[in-house]
Design a protein around this motif. Structure first.
Motif, PDB file in Angstrom:
ATOM      1  N   ASN A  62       0.833  -1.209   0.000  1.00  0.00           N
ATOM      2  CA  ASN A  62       0.000   0.000   0.000  1.00  0.00           C
ATOM      3  C   ASN A  62       0.865   1.256   0.000  1.00  0.00           C
ATOM      4  OD1 ASN A  62      -2.318  -1.464  -0.082  1.00  0.00           O
ATOM      5  ND2 ASN A  62      -3.018  -0.962   1.970  1.00  0.00           N
ATOM      6  N   GLY A  63       1.949   1.205  -0.775  1.00  0.00           N
ATOM      7  CA  GLY A  63       2.823   2.357  -0.928  1.00  0.00           C
ATOM      8  C   GLY A  63       3.890   2.502   0.133  1.00  0.00           C
ATOM      9  N   ILE A  64       3.900   1.602   1.144  1.00  0.00           N
ATOM     10  CA  ILE A  64       4.899   1.661   2.206  1.00  0.00           C
ATOM     11  C   ILE A  64       5.999   0.645   1.922  1.00  0.00           C
ATOM     12  CG2 ILE A  64       5.314   1.368   4.686  1.00  0.00           C
ATOM     13  CD1 ILE A  64       2.385   2.110   5.135  1.00  0.00           C
ATOM     14  N   GLN A  65       7.254   1.098   1.940  1.00  0.00           N
ATOM     15  CA  GLN A  65       8.377   0.216   1.662  1.00  0.00           C
ATOM     16  C   GLN A  65       8.584  -0.790   2.796  1.00  0.00           C
ATOM     17  OE1 GLN A  65      10.102   0.233  -1.184  1.00  0.00           O
ATOM     18  NE2 GLN A  65      11.491  -1.419  -0.593  1.00  0.00           N
ATOM     19  N   MET A  66       8.773  -2.067   2.434  1.00  0.00           N
ATOM     20  CA  MET A  66       9.027  -3.115   3.411  1.00  0.00           C
ATOM     21  C   MET A  66      10.212  -3.952   2.969  1.00  0.00           C
ATOM     22  SD  MET A  66       5.273  -4.635   4.393  1.00  0.00           S
ATOM     23  CE  MET A  66       6.073  -5.991   5.241  1.00  0.00           C
ATOM     24  N   GLU A  67      11.012  -4.401   3.943  1.00  0.00           N
ATOM     25  CA  GLU A  67      12.099  -5.334   3.675  1.00  0.00           C
ATOM     26  C   GLU A  67      11.957  -6.528   4.602  1.00  0.00           C
ATOM     27  OE1 GLU A  67      16.090  -4.020   3.616  1.00  0.00           O
ATOM     28  OE2 GLU A  67      15.765  -2.487   2.077  1.00  0.00           O
ATOM     29  N   LEU A  68      12.164  -7.708   4.049  1.00  0.00           N
ATOM     30  CA  LEU A  68      12.027  -8.939   4.814  1.00  0.00           C
ATOM     31  C   LEU A  68      13.308  -9.746   4.679  1.00  0.00           C
ATOM     32  CD1 LEU A  68      10.070 -10.763   6.471  1.00  0.00           C
ATOM     33  CD2 LEU A  68       9.394 -11.798   4.282  1.00  0.00           C
ATOM     34  N   HIS A  69      13.918 -10.096   5.808  1.00  0.00           N
ATOM     35  CA  HIS A  69      15.153 -10.857   5.823  1.00  0.00           C
ATOM     36  C   HIS A  69      14.931 -12.208   6.502  1.00  0.00           C
ATOM     37  CE1 HIS A  69      17.704  -7.359   4.648  1.00  0.00           C
ATOM     38  NE2 HIS A  69      16.705  -6.690   5.217  1.00  0.00           N
ATOM     39  N   ARG A  70      15.933 -13.055   6.408  1.00  0.00           N
ATOM     40  CA  ARG A  70      15.861 -14.374   7.010  1.00  0.00           C
ATOM     41  C   ARG A  70      15.527 -14.265   8.508  1.00  0.00           C
ATOM     42  NH1 ARG A  70      19.373 -17.925   9.619  1.00  0.00           N
ATOM     43  NH2 ARG A  70      18.938 -20.138   9.205  1.00  0.00           N
ATOM     44  N   ASN A  71      14.650 -15.159   8.954  1.00  0.00           N
ATOM     45  CA  ASN A  71      14.193 -15.216  10.344  1.00  0.00           C
ATOM     46  C   ASN A  71      13.348 -14.006  10.747  1.00  0.00           C
ATOM     47  OD1 ASN A  71      15.458 -17.692  10.660  1.00  0.00           O
ATOM     48  ND2 ASN A  71      17.337 -16.786  11.470  1.00  0.00           N
ATOM     49  N   GLN A  72      12.753 -13.363   9.760  1.00  0.00           N
ATOM     50  CA  GLN A  72      11.773 -12.326  10.028  1.00  0.00           C
ATOM     51  C   GLN A  72      10.415 -12.769   9.501  1.00  0.00           C
ATOM     52  OE1 GLN A  72      13.432  -8.710   8.237  1.00  0.00           O
ATOM     53  NE2 GLN A  72      13.937  -7.955  10.290  1.00  0.00           N
ATOM     54  N   ILE A  73       9.364 -12.241  10.129  1.00  0.00           N
ATOM     55  CA  ILE A  73       7.994 -12.551   9.725  1.00  0.00           C
ATOM     56  C   ILE A  73       7.337 -11.281   9.210  1.00  0.00           C
ATOM     57  CG2 ILE A  73       5.741 -13.394  10.483  1.00  0.00           C
ATOM     58  CD1 ILE A  73       7.134 -14.885  12.726  1.00  0.00           C
ATOM     59  N   ALA A  74       6.742 -11.370   8.031  1.00  0.00           N
ATOM     60  CA  ALA A  74       5.935 -10.267   7.508  1.00  0.00           C
ATOM     61  C   ALA A  74       4.467 -10.580   7.789  1.00  0.00           C
ATOM     62  CB  ALA A  74       6.158 -10.098   6.012  1.00  0.00           C
ATOM     63  N   ILE A  75       3.780  -9.625   8.392  1.00  0.00           N
ATOM     64  CA  ILE A  75       2.366  -9.794   8.713  1.00  0.00           C
ATOM     65  C   ILE A  75       1.576  -8.830   7.843  1.00  0.00           C
ATOM     66  CG2 ILE A  75       0.647  -9.829  10.542  1.00  0.00           C
ATOM     67  CD1 ILE A  75       3.012 -10.017  12.524  1.00  0.00           C
ATOM     68  N   ILE A  76       0.722  -9.372   7.003  1.00  0.00           N
ATOM     69  CA  ILE A  76       0.010  -8.567   6.005  1.00  0.00           C
ATOM     70  C   ILE A  76      -1.489  -8.687   6.249  1.00  0.00           C
ATOM     71  CG2 ILE A  76      -0.345  -8.176   3.545  1.00  0.00           C
ATOM     72  CD1 ILE A  76       2.318  -9.683   3.075  1.00  0.00           C
ATOM     73  N   PRO A  77      -2.171  -7.601   6.564  1.00  0.00           N
ATOM     74  CA  PRO A  77      -3.625  -7.676   6.758  1.00  0.00           C
ATOM     75  C   PRO A  77      -4.343  -7.868   5.429  1.00  0.00           C
ATOM     76  CG  PRO A  77      -2.894  -5.402   6.869  1.00  0.00           C
ATOM     77  CD  PRO A  77      -1.647  -6.237   6.738  1.00  0.00           C
ATOM     78  N   GLN A  78      -5.609  -8.228   5.493  1.00  0.00           N
ATOM     79  CA  GLN A  78      -6.357  -8.501   4.272  1.00  0.00           C
ATOM     80  C   GLN A  78      -6.564  -7.243   3.439  1.00  0.00           C
ATOM     81  OE1 GLN A  78     -10.288  -9.932   5.109  1.00  0.00           O
ATOM     82  NE2 GLN A  78     -11.010  -7.962   5.877  1.00  0.00           N
TER      83      GLN A  78
END
Length: 302
Positions: A62-78
């Motif tokens: 939704n236009g917000i920059q995100m970075e995901l690395h090993r052993n991290q969890i991304a939580i994405i709402p519907q």
């Protein structure tokens, strides 16, 4: 692959690029989504919990920059749009996708922690320490065993859902600690802090009301009256805290209930119409046609 993907329970279950570990009508567990990351843009219609097992990824949510690395969890709402997906060659992840209905049943009153994290603090990345990594590694092994060896058990679905609920509750506990540790300033003036706190409280109460109300097809004014605030203020705090208006929140929840009752129950169209608070089947049919592009019966059979 299409430039724009619509990620739903059905699209995941039918996608040959996705290694499915388990799926039912409200949950999909994905063992590997390495190939699925070829998409450049996607609308995620369900809640998603994605654990990076190797490499790294970045995207706009939704236009917000995100970075995901090993052993991290991304939580994405519907109902989030993910764009500009870029991954390292060694990127891989496991994921769990859930409808809002099953997420609410898993968390019950603790859904407020999820909502607080997603829509007010807008924190979507959780970093696991070594103990947490070990816990979830053992948990996933047990889940895999239950999926593979327990298919003949008459309570197979309930067992899987109980295990997944435990994992989500554990994650929710971590989110709670993150929120308690968040000491970011809300503003220097006392009135600013009070205004933000009040808006957050009313927004959270609105979400709680949406989750607990069986008949969700009501006007913004009706919800505002229940909260003892004006409709304009309710829309303002929804927009400020989530980027969506109160009416958009109401519509999302109404459509989710319609989807559930048409796809997962044998209730007649008239019964569903009454259950969801529509004045008559004709009005209900027009509402479904306007939002899904087909009649209730066509949607049920599709």
């Amino acid at each position: 692959m299409k430039q724009q993907e619509e990620i739903t329970i059905q699209s995941l279950a039918n996608n040959e690029d996705v290694q499915i570990g388990y799926s039912d009508n409200e949950i999909v567990v994905v063992d590997s989504i390495q190939q699925f990351t070829q998409i450049s843009s996607a609308h995620v219609a369900m809640n998603a919990i994605v654990i990076c097992t190797s490499g790294k990824a970045q995207a706009q949510m939704n236009g917000i920059q995100m970075e995901l690395h090993r052993n991290q969890i991304a939580i994405i709402p519907q109902n989030v749009t993910v764009t500009d997906v870029m991954v390292s060659p060694d990127f891989d992840a496991k994921g769990m996708f859930l409808t809002n209905r099953i997420l609410r049943s898993f968390l019950n009153e603790k859904i407020s922690v999820w909502n607080d994290m997603m829509y007010i603090h807008r924190q979507h990345i959780v970093t696991m320490d070594e103990d947490e990594i070990l816990f979830y590694t053992h948990f996933y092994d047990m889940l895999t065993l239950a999926i593979e060896k327990g298919k003949e058990n008459p309570y197979h679905t309930e067992i899987i859902q109980a295990l997944l609920r435990s994992a989500i509750l554990g994650l929710c506990g971590t989110m709670k600690w993150m929120l308690l540790a968040d000491n970011s300033p809300l503003g220097s003036a006392a009135w600013q802090r009070q205004e933000l706190s009040s808006g957050k409280s009313h927004f959270q109460r609105f979400l709680d009301l949406l989750h607990s109300t069986e008949v969700k097809h009501r006007t913004v004014e009706a919800y505002a009256n229940d909260l003892y605030i004006s409709p304009k203020y309710l829309t303002t705090i929804c927009k400020k805290n989530s980027g969506k208006t109160a009416n958009e929140w109401i519509t999302e929840h109404v459509l989710e209930d319609i989807r559930y009752y048409l796809k997962q129950t044998d209730l007649s169209i008239k019964q569903i119409c009454n259950q969801l608070g529509f004045p008559n089947p004709s009005f209900f049919g027009k509402y479904v046609k306007d939002h899904f592009g087909m009649t209730p019966m066509e949607f049920r059979k599709g």
